[in-house]
Scaffold this motif. Structure first.
Motif, PDB file in Angstrom:
ATOM      1  N   ARG A 165       0.832  -1.200   0.000  1.00 22.32           N
ATOM      2  CA  ARG A 165       0.000   0.000   0.000  1.00 22.32           C
ATOM      3  C   ARG A 165       0.873   1.258   0.000  1.00 22.32           C
ATOM      4  O   ARG A 165       0.568   2.237  -0.674  1.00 22.32           O
ATOM      5  CB  ARG A 165      -0.933   0.009   1.209  1.00 22.32           C
ATOM      6  CG  ARG A 165      -2.129  -0.886   1.084  1.00 22.32           C
ATOM      7  CD  ARG A 165      -3.005  -0.543  -0.108  1.00 22.32           C
ATOM      8  NE  ARG A 165      -3.571   0.795  -0.013  1.00 22.32           N
ATOM      9  CZ  ARG A 165      -3.795   1.592  -1.046  1.00 22.32           C
ATOM     10  NH1 ARG A 165      -3.473   1.221  -2.272  1.00 22.32           N
ATOM     11  NH2 ARG A 165      -4.328   2.784  -0.864  1.00 22.32           N
ATOM     12  N   HIS A 166       1.959   1.213   0.741  1.00 25.97           N
ATOM     13  CA  HIS A 166       2.878   2.346   0.774  1.00 25.97           C
ATOM     14  C   HIS A 166       3.421   2.637  -0.631  1.00 25.97           C
ATOM     15  O   HIS A 166       3.651   3.808  -0.982  1.00 25.97           O
ATOM     16  CB  HIS A 166       4.027   2.061   1.736  1.00 25.97           C
ATOM     17  CG  HIS A 166       4.990   3.199   1.919  1.00 25.97           C
ATOM     18  ND1 HIS A 166       4.792   4.188   2.849  1.00 25.97           N
ATOM     19  CD2 HIS A 166       6.144   3.498   1.283  1.00 25.97           C
ATOM     20  CE1 HIS A 166       5.794   5.057   2.767  1.00 25.97           C
ATOM     21  NE2 HIS A 166       6.629   4.655   1.833  1.00 25.97           N
ATOM     22  N   LYS A 167       3.606   1.587  -1.430  1.00 27.92           N
ATOM     23  CA  LYS A 167       4.126   1.742  -2.785  1.00 27.92           C
ATOM     24  C   LYS A 167       3.029   2.048  -3.805  1.00 27.92           C
ATOM     25  O   LYS A 167       3.307   2.187  -4.993  1.00 27.92           O
ATOM     26  CB  LYS A 167       4.865   0.466  -3.206  1.00 27.92           C
ATOM     27  CG  LYS A 167       6.061   0.106  -2.318  1.00 27.92           C
ATOM     28  CD  LYS A 167       7.286   0.912  -2.652  1.00 27.92           C
ATOM     29  CE  LYS A 167       8.000   0.367  -3.856  1.00 27.92           C
ATOM     30  NZ  LYS A 167       9.305   1.046  -4.096  1.00 27.92           N
ATOM     31  N   GLY A 168       1.791   2.134  -3.330  1.00 26.65           N
ATOM     32  CA  GLY A 168       0.708   2.520  -4.223  1.00 26.65           C
ATOM     33  C   GLY A 168       0.040   1.382  -4.964  1.00 26.65           C
ATOM     34  O   GLY A 168      -0.635   1.614  -5.977  1.00 26.65           O
ATOM     35  N   LEU A 169       0.171   0.157  -4.480  1.00 31.11           N
ATOM     36  CA  LEU A 169      -0.481  -0.977  -5.113  1.00 31.11           C
ATOM     37  C   LEU A 169      -1.904  -1.157  -4.580  1.00 31.11           C
ATOM     38  O   LEU A 169      -2.231  -0.714  -3.478  1.00 31.11           O
ATOM     39  CB  LEU A 169       0.310  -2.267  -4.877  1.00 31.11           C
ATOM     40  CG  LEU A 169       1.565  -2.471  -5.719  1.00 31.11           C
ATOM     41  CD1 LEU A 169       2.736  -1.663  -5.193  1.00 31.11           C
ATOM     42  CD2 LEU A 169       1.940  -3.950  -5.776  1.00 31.11           C
ATOM     43  N   GLU A 170      -2.737  -1.844  -5.371  1.00 38.29           N
ATOM     44  CA  GLU A 170      -4.050  -2.262  -4.906  1.00 38.29           C
ATOM     45  C   GLU A 170      -3.884  -3.600  -4.196  1.00 38.29           C
ATOM     46  O   GLU A 170      -3.378  -4.558  -4.784  1.00 38.29           O
ATOM     47  CB  GLU A 170      -5.014  -2.410  -6.080  1.00 38.29           C
ATOM     48  CG  GLU A 170      -5.303  -1.117  -6.825  1.00 38.29           C
ATOM     49  CD  GLU A 170      -6.249  -1.329  -7.987  1.00 38.29           C
ATOM     50  OE1 GLU A 170      -6.985  -2.340  -7.971  1.00 38.29           O
ATOM     51  OE2 GLU A 170      -6.244  -0.492  -8.901  1.00 38.29           O
ATOM     52  N   ILE A 193      -5.330  -3.573  14.597  1.00 48.73           N
ATOM     53  CA  ILE A 193      -4.519  -3.724  13.381  1.00 48.73           C
ATOM     54  C   ILE A 193      -5.412  -3.767  12.147  1.00 48.73           C
ATOM     55  O   ILE A 193      -5.087  -3.173  11.101  1.00 48.73           O
ATOM     56  CB  ILE A 193      -3.648  -4.988  13.474  1.00 48.73           C
ATOM     57  CG1 ILE A 193      -2.673  -4.892  14.669  1.00 48.73           C
ATOM     58  CG2 ILE A 193      -2.883  -5.208  12.176  1.00 48.73           C
ATOM     59  CD1 ILE A 193      -1.705  -3.742  14.595  1.00 48.73           C
ATOM     60  N   ARG A 194      -6.559  -4.440  12.242  1.00 46.77           N
ATOM     61  CA  ARG A 194      -7.482  -4.482  11.104  1.00 46.77           C
ATOM     62  C   ARG A 194      -7.927  -3.072  10.722  1.00 46.77           C
ATOM     63  O   ARG A 194      -7.934  -2.697   9.543  1.00 46.77           O
ATOM     64  CB  ARG A 194      -8.713  -5.319  11.441  1.00 46.77           C
ATOM     65  CG  ARG A 194      -9.724  -5.389  10.285  1.00 46.77           C
ATOM     66  CD  ARG A 194     -11.067  -5.977  10.697  1.00 46.77           C
ATOM     67  NE  ARG A 194     -10.923  -7.265  11.341  1.00 46.77           N
ATOM     68  CZ  ARG A 194     -11.101  -7.460  12.656  1.00 46.77           C
ATOM     69  NH1 ARG A 194     -11.401  -6.444  13.461  1.00 46.77           N
ATOM     70  NH2 ARG A 194     -10.959  -8.660  13.164  1.00 46.77           N
ATOM     71  N   ALA A 195      -8.323  -2.280  11.709  1.00 47.87           N
ATOM     72  CA  ALA A 195      -8.790  -0.915  11.438  1.00 47.87           C
ATOM     73  C   ALA A 195      -7.708  -0.087  10.751  1.00 47.87           C
ATOM     74  O   ALA A 195      -8.002   0.721   9.855  1.00 47.87           O
ATOM     75  CB  ALA A 195      -9.234  -0.257  12.743  1.00 47.87           C
ATOM     76  N   ASP A 199      -8.129   1.552   7.075  1.00 48.84           N
ATOM     77  CA  ASP A 199      -7.927   2.996   6.901  1.00 48.84           C
ATOM     78  C   ASP A 199      -6.931   3.298   5.785  1.00 48.84           C
ATOM     79  O   ASP A 199      -6.994   4.356   5.151  1.00 48.84           O
ATOM     80  CB  ASP A 199      -7.436   3.630   8.206  1.00 48.84           C
ATOM     81  CG  ASP A 199      -8.537   3.754   9.250  1.00 48.84           C
ATOM     82  OD1 ASP A 199      -9.723   3.605   8.879  1.00 48.84           O
ATOM     83  OD2 ASP A 199      -8.221   3.984  10.430  1.00 48.84           O
ATOM     84  N   HIS A 200      -6.000   2.367   5.549  1.00 46.47           N
ATOM     85  CA  HIS A 200      -4.987   2.563   4.501  1.00 46.47           C
ATOM     86  C   HIS A 200      -5.419   1.970   3.161  1.00 46.47           C
ATOM     87  O   HIS A 200      -4.622   1.912   2.220  1.00 46.47           O
ATOM     88  CB  HIS A 200      -3.647   1.969   4.937  1.00 46.47           C
ATOM     89  CG  HIS A 200      -2.896   2.836   5.901  1.00 46.47           C
ATOM     90  ND1 HIS A 200      -3.152   2.830   7.254  1.00 46.47           N
ATOM     91  CD2 HIS A 200      -1.901   3.748   5.707  1.00 46.47           C
ATOM     92  CE1 HIS A 200      -2.338   3.695   7.854  1.00 46.47           C
ATOM     93  NE2 HIS A 200      -1.575   4.257   6.940  1.00 46.47           N
ATOM     94  N   GLY A 201      -6.661   1.512   3.076  1.00 45.85           N
ATOM     95  CA  GLY A 201      -7.187   1.089   1.784  1.00 45.85           C
ATOM     96  C   GLY A 201      -6.986  -0.362   1.418  1.00 45.85           C
ATOM     97  O   GLY A 201      -7.179  -0.738   0.256  1.00 45.85           O
ATOM     98  N   VAL A 202      -6.617  -1.213   2.370  1.00 44.60           N
ATOM     99  CA  VAL A 202      -6.489  -2.637   2.088  1.00 44.60           C
ATOM    100  C   VAL A 202      -7.879  -3.270   2.040  1.00 44.60           C
ATOM    101  O   VAL A 202      -8.712  -3.028   2.907  1.00 44.60           O
ATOM    102  CB  VAL A 202      -5.631  -3.344   3.163  1.00 44.60           C
ATOM    103  CG1 VAL A 202      -5.627  -4.860   2.945  1.00 44.60           C
ATOM    104  CG2 VAL A 202      -4.214  -2.811   3.148  1.00 44.60           C
TER     105      VAL A 202
END
Length: 405
Positions: A165-170, A193-195, A199-202
């Motif tokens: 996610r940090h690298k911009g992947l889906e 941890i789930r939340a 929040d980061h789009g996973v």
């Protein structure tokens, strides 16, 4: 009879034993045998800063290559041991070379579990994350906009999802159990941890397994999930645990049970053979357990070195672990096996919290999420063998330092 020490394994445990022996002025000949082509290095940053491109590999080396020559430690890289002959006290390498030993140390580590070929586990684009080669292969896949499926909601899978996610992947992460961290952490920790990942789009899906991977021209291109959903994916990361590398020991007739069985001095069932690190099953509070952590690899190896150097003292594990995900640091002190009660305590600042574990009323572990004070306090209590005051623990307005007063 040879006085040579042969160490099988070039990871943190094997290196720590050799380094400690030299620090103790032990001058016996040492040979380290490693299947990897590079000198011993730190593994935890591989799936974080190294994979993100924020750390050069040279910074991961435990010592510069010159250290081994300067300390008379022979390093044999890119080779492995095929057989141990206990009667002759020799090991046979893959090229047929035999090395004699006076003492043998097994520091063979663990291997990631993989998916069966029958469901697509042998397709190109399906990865595990354990060593430098894995990280280097994955780095080429980590491009913004690509779609990755992460299989497994343990620490490895969650850390991989955070990097992606940090690298911009889906990112889609699936966990077959009813929740993430089902085997290693309490529901309260998992909820936090789930939340964070949501929040980061996973796209995080629990109680969801993998039915099969779909390939196109030999490369993974999709995944059919247990609920019938079909996803388009560019690559897959498998994080479903590891197994101890104990087959070499088992074939040699050593006692093995979910790892190489050792006593509190790291001795196997053969007095001339020790074992340390992720490959072992060691004594802890009346049971045999496996501790897969850098801390245990270092501490147990250094204890084994002291045993070899003639200063034997039993190794009493003081477990601690950590996991970095996004800007969140999860620090764990103790071992929560068999817990029957947990207490959630909010931290002093936003986003901080801790989960305290108890078994039959006794404090056994703490998870600290962005809460260094809770971690340090809990770790100190465990080291002292003291119980936290329930009233102070329950009152978030009370300073945790009072627990040590």
């Amino acid at each position: 009879m040879s006085d040579k020490l042969v160490i099988i394994g070039g990871g943190q445990a094997g290196f720590s034993l050799a380094a400690k022996l030299r620090a103790l002025k032990d001058e016996r000949p040492i040979t380290m045998i490693s299947a990897e082509a590079v000198p011993p290095y730190q593994r935890p940053p591989l799936s974080k800063k190294y994979l993100l491109g924020e750390m050069e590999f040279s910074r991961l080396l435990l010592r510069p290559p010159s250290w081994f020559d300067e300390n008379a430690v022979e390093l044999r890289l890119a080779t492995f041991v095929e057989e141990i002959d206990r009667a002759a006290r020799t090991v046979r390498l893959q090229d047929g070379t035999r090395l004699d030993y006076g003492t043998l140390v097994l520091a063979t580590g663990a291997t990631p579990r993989t998916l069966p070929a029958a469901i697509g586990g042998d397709l190109d684009g399906v990865y595990v994350m354990r060593d430098k080669r894995d990280a280097d292969r994955l780095a080429g896949e980590m491009l913004a906009g690509r779609r990755v499926l992460v299989i497994g909601g343990g620490y490895i899978g969650l850390e991989a999802a955070a990097v992606a996610r940090h690298k911009g992947l889906e990112v889609t992460l699936i966990e077959m159990a009813e929740r993430i961290l089902n085997r290693v952490a309490a529901r309260e920790t998992a909820d936090i941890i789930r939340a964070i990942h949501l929040d980061h789009g996973v796209d995080l899906r629990e109680s969801t397994g993998l039915r099969r991977l779909i390939g196109t021209n030999g490369h993974v291109s999709g995944a059919e999930l247990s609920d019938g959903t079909v996803l388009d994916v560019d690559f897959v990361i498998v994080g479903i645990g590891v197994t101890a590398n104990d087959m070499l020991a088992k074939t040699a007739g050593l006692e093995v049970a979910n790892g190489i069985t050792v006593d509190s001095f790291a001795r196997t069932s053969d007095p001339q053979i020790l074992a340390v690190g992720d490959c072992v099953s060691l004594p802890y509070e009346g049971a045999q357990i496996r501790l897969e952590s850098v801390q245990n690899a270092v501490d147990q190896a250094e204890s084994a070195a002291a045993t070899l150097a003639g200063a034997a003292t039993p190794y009493l594990p003081k477990p601690w672990f950590w996991s970095d995900q996004y800007d969140v640091k999860l620090q764990i002190a103790g071992f929560n096996q068999g817990y029957d009660e947990t207490r959630l305590r909010p931290g002093a600042r936003e986003g901080a919290a801790s989960v305290w574990y108890f078994r039959e009323g006794r404090f056994i572990a703490v998870d600290a999420i962005n809460d260094a004070k809770a971690y340090v306090t809990g770790k100190k209590l465990l080291e002292l063998g003291r119980q936290p005051d329930a009233a102070i623990l329950a009152d978030a307005a009370q300073d945790l330092k009072l627990l040590l007063a």
